[in-house]
Design an enzyme around this catalytic site. Structure first.
Site, PDB file in Angstrom:
ATOM      1  N   SER A 110      -6.600  -9.435  -0.365  1.00 19.29           N
ATOM      2  CA  SER A 110      -5.668  -9.226  -1.478  1.00 19.29           C
ATOM      3  C   SER A 110      -4.270  -9.033  -0.916  1.00 19.29           C
ATOM      4  O   SER A 110      -4.090  -8.548   0.205  1.00 19.29           O
ATOM      5  CB  SER A 110      -6.083  -7.986  -2.275  1.00 19.29           C
ATOM      6  OG  SER A 110      -5.037  -7.557  -3.135  1.00 19.29           O
ATOM      7  N   SER A 111      -3.262  -9.385  -1.706  1.00 15.30           N
ATOM      8  CA  SER A 111      -1.880  -9.203  -1.266  1.00 15.30           C
ATOM      9  C   SER A 111      -1.515  -7.728  -1.130  1.00 15.30           C
ATOM     10  O   SER A 111      -0.505  -7.395  -0.491  1.00 15.30           O
ATOM     11  CB  SER A 111      -0.918  -9.882  -2.246  1.00 15.30           C
ATOM     12  OG  SER A 111      -1.027  -9.297  -3.535  1.00 15.30           O
ATOM     13  N   CYS A 112      -2.332  -6.833  -1.696  1.00 21.30           N
ATOM     14  CA  CYS A 112      -2.017  -5.406  -1.619  1.00 21.30           C
ATOM     15  C   CYS A 112      -2.226  -4.843  -0.216  1.00 21.30           C
ATOM     16  O   CYS A 112      -1.929  -3.676   0.035  1.00 21.30           O
ATOM     17  CB  CYS A 112      -2.831  -4.608  -2.632  1.00 21.30           C
ATOM     18  SG  CYS A 112      -4.579  -4.458  -2.217  1.00 21.30           S
ATOM     19  N   TYR A 139      -8.304   0.841  -1.952  1.00 24.15           N
ATOM     20  CA  TYR A 139      -8.752  -0.555  -2.019  1.00 24.15           C
ATOM     21  C   TYR A 139      -8.116  -1.366  -0.895  1.00 24.15           C
ATOM     22  O   TYR A 139      -8.793  -2.155  -0.210  1.00 24.15           O
ATOM     23  CB  TYR A 139      -8.372  -1.137  -3.376  1.00 24.15           C
ATOM     24  CG  TYR A 139      -8.698  -2.604  -3.545  1.00 24.15           C
ATOM     25  CD1 TYR A 139     -10.001  -3.022  -3.768  1.00 24.15           C
ATOM     26  CD2 TYR A 139      -7.702  -3.574  -3.496  1.00 24.15           C
ATOM     27  CE1 TYR A 139     -10.309  -4.367  -3.934  1.00 24.15           C
ATOM     28  CE2 TYR A 139      -7.983  -4.919  -3.654  1.00 24.15           C
ATOM     29  CZ  TYR A 139      -9.285  -5.307  -3.865  1.00 24.15           C
ATOM     30  OH  TYR A 139      -9.584  -6.636  -4.013  1.00 24.15           O
ATOM     31  N   LYS A 143      -9.801  -3.477   2.318  1.00 24.29           N
ATOM     32  CA  LYS A 143      -9.547  -4.892   2.586  1.00 24.29           C
ATOM     33  C   LYS A 143      -8.992  -5.105   3.995  1.00 24.29           C
ATOM     34  O   LYS A 143      -9.344  -6.077   4.674  1.00 24.29           O
ATOM     35  CB  LYS A 143      -8.590  -5.465   1.533  1.00 24.29           C
ATOM     36  CG  LYS A 143      -9.231  -5.645   0.166  1.00 24.29           C
ATOM     37  CD  LYS A 143     -10.372  -6.649   0.233  1.00 24.29           C
ATOM     38  CE  LYS A 143     -11.047  -6.884  -1.093  1.00 24.29           C
ATOM     39  NZ  LYS A 143     -12.163  -7.845  -0.990  1.00 24.29           N
ATOM     40  N   HIS A 186      -5.191  -7.594 -15.957  1.00 25.54           N
ATOM     41  CA  HIS A 186      -3.948  -7.818 -15.241  1.00 25.54           C
ATOM     42  C   HIS A 186      -2.934  -8.512 -16.156  1.00 25.54           C
ATOM     43  O   HIS A 186      -3.221  -8.798 -17.313  1.00 25.54           O
ATOM     44  CB  HIS A 186      -4.216  -8.623 -13.975  1.00 25.54           C
ATOM     45  CG  HIS A 186      -4.999  -7.864 -12.949  1.00 25.54           C
ATOM     46  ND1 HIS A 186      -6.185  -8.305 -12.419  1.00 25.54           N
ATOM     47  CD2 HIS A 186      -4.760  -6.667 -12.359  1.00 25.54           C
ATOM     48  CE1 HIS A 186      -6.647  -7.421 -11.547  1.00 25.54           C
ATOM     49  NE2 HIS A 186      -5.808  -6.423 -11.501  1.00 25.54           N
TER      50      HIS A 186
END
Length: 326
Positions: A110-112, A139, A143, A186
């Site tokens: 994920s980009s997070c 989260y 990842k 989202h």
């Protein structure tokens, strides 16, 4: 294109938006031996169950698209579940894949994973260079651990066992299989629902939180699936040439972003809403920009095919069939 379209490919998380798109794309490419399990059939946090599955099925490749996901509210309310469940799923699947001779595995992140203040566009090199966004840190940490697990297995077992585990980091995704729940969806599915309901009720105005100026990048989920298969099939020499030594992850983005105001106008067009769009500037904007640097993947020869307006049209058609009931 690999010659063996009969190789056994396990897609973990095949009922999710990305996993289902990967299955669709594999089948469209002619792969005939896709293996899946529902959560009821196999809990991926259960080490014994995952061990038994891999020992029985012996897949040739694995796409790890299974994850516990949610919005800001869910991440803030259940941080323990988000870090525990995701770590357990990753640990079980990646380790059992290795123990059972899987040479090729793709982990979806994920980009997070990138710092909240990462320079824009966010490049792969930004990983672990600053503090994460606090609201989804558990989260993101999980990842990041998945990326590092892939890298560690490559480092230790790449030469001796031929292990080649890669990771893809997608930008914001939308499309078939999305979550249209009114409270925890989202931005794109939330806007689709809001504009649809405004159209049905003949509401004269739809009010969007914030100024409308923040910019976000969006990628159609079938483009993401195509990118995942592209990365999995890349020659190791070509892939390694575009990544850092022993680094397993690569960004997957659309390549450009839009303002929230532009996005709202596009969703209004897709849903056929013709009323006024206004902005409540007393509400928070969030980060001014989140944009992925996908230059490495583009250099390898991949680019998205589905433009935003086209993708929104398909997403709205699916919402009319499925999401409106949720």
């Amino acid at each position: 294109m690999p010659s063996d379209l009969n190789q056994k490919i396990y897609v973990a998380g095949h009922r999710g938006m990305v996993g289902s798109a990967i299955v669709r794309n594999l089948q469209a490419k002619g792969y005939t031996n896709t293996v899946t399990r529902t959560h009821a059939q196999m809990d991926l946090t259960d080490q014994a169950a995952v061990k038994a599955f891999f020992e029985q099925e012996k897949p040739d490749q694995v796409y790890l698209a299974a994850a516990k996901v949610g919005g800001i509210y869910a991440n803030n309310t259940f941080p323990a579940e988000f870090i525990y469940d995701n770590l357990m799923v990753q640990n079980n699947v990646i380790h059992q894949a290795f123990l059972n001779g899987v040479k090729k595995l793709l982990f979806l992140g994920s980009s997070c994973i990138y710092p909240r203040q990462a320079p824009q566009p966010m490049s792969e090199d930004a990983l672990l260079t600053g503090k994460l966004e606090p609201t989804n840190e558990p989260y993101a940490i999980a990842k990041i651990a998945g990326i590092k697990m892939c890298e560690s297995y490559n480092r230790q077992y790449g030469q001796s066992h031929g292990v080649d585990y890669r990771s893809v980091m997608p930008t914001n995704l939308y499309g078939p299989g999305d979550n249209y729940h009114p409270e925890n969806s989202h931005v794109i599915p939330a806007l689709i629902r809001r504009f649809h309901e405004a159209k049905v009720s003949n509401a004269p105005e739809v009010v969007i939180w914030g100024t409308g100026t923040p910019k976000r990048e969006f990628l159609y989920v079938d483009d993401m699936a195509a990118a995942s298969i592209f990365v999995m099939q890349l020659d190791k020499t070509a892939y390694d040439a575009q990544t850092e030594p022993m680094q397993s992850h690569i960004n997957v983005g659309f390549g450009s972003d839009v303002t929230i105001a532009e996005l709202a106008a596009s969703v209004a067009k897709a849903t056929g809403y013709e009323g006024k769009i206004s902005f409540d500037t007393s509400k928070p904007d969030g980060a001014p920009r989140k944009w992925m640097d996908s230059g490495r993947l583009n250099h390898l020869g991949w680019g998205p095919k589905v433009q935003l307006q086209q993708g929104l049209k398909v997403a709205y058609e699916e919402f009319l069939q499925e999401g409106v009931r949720s």
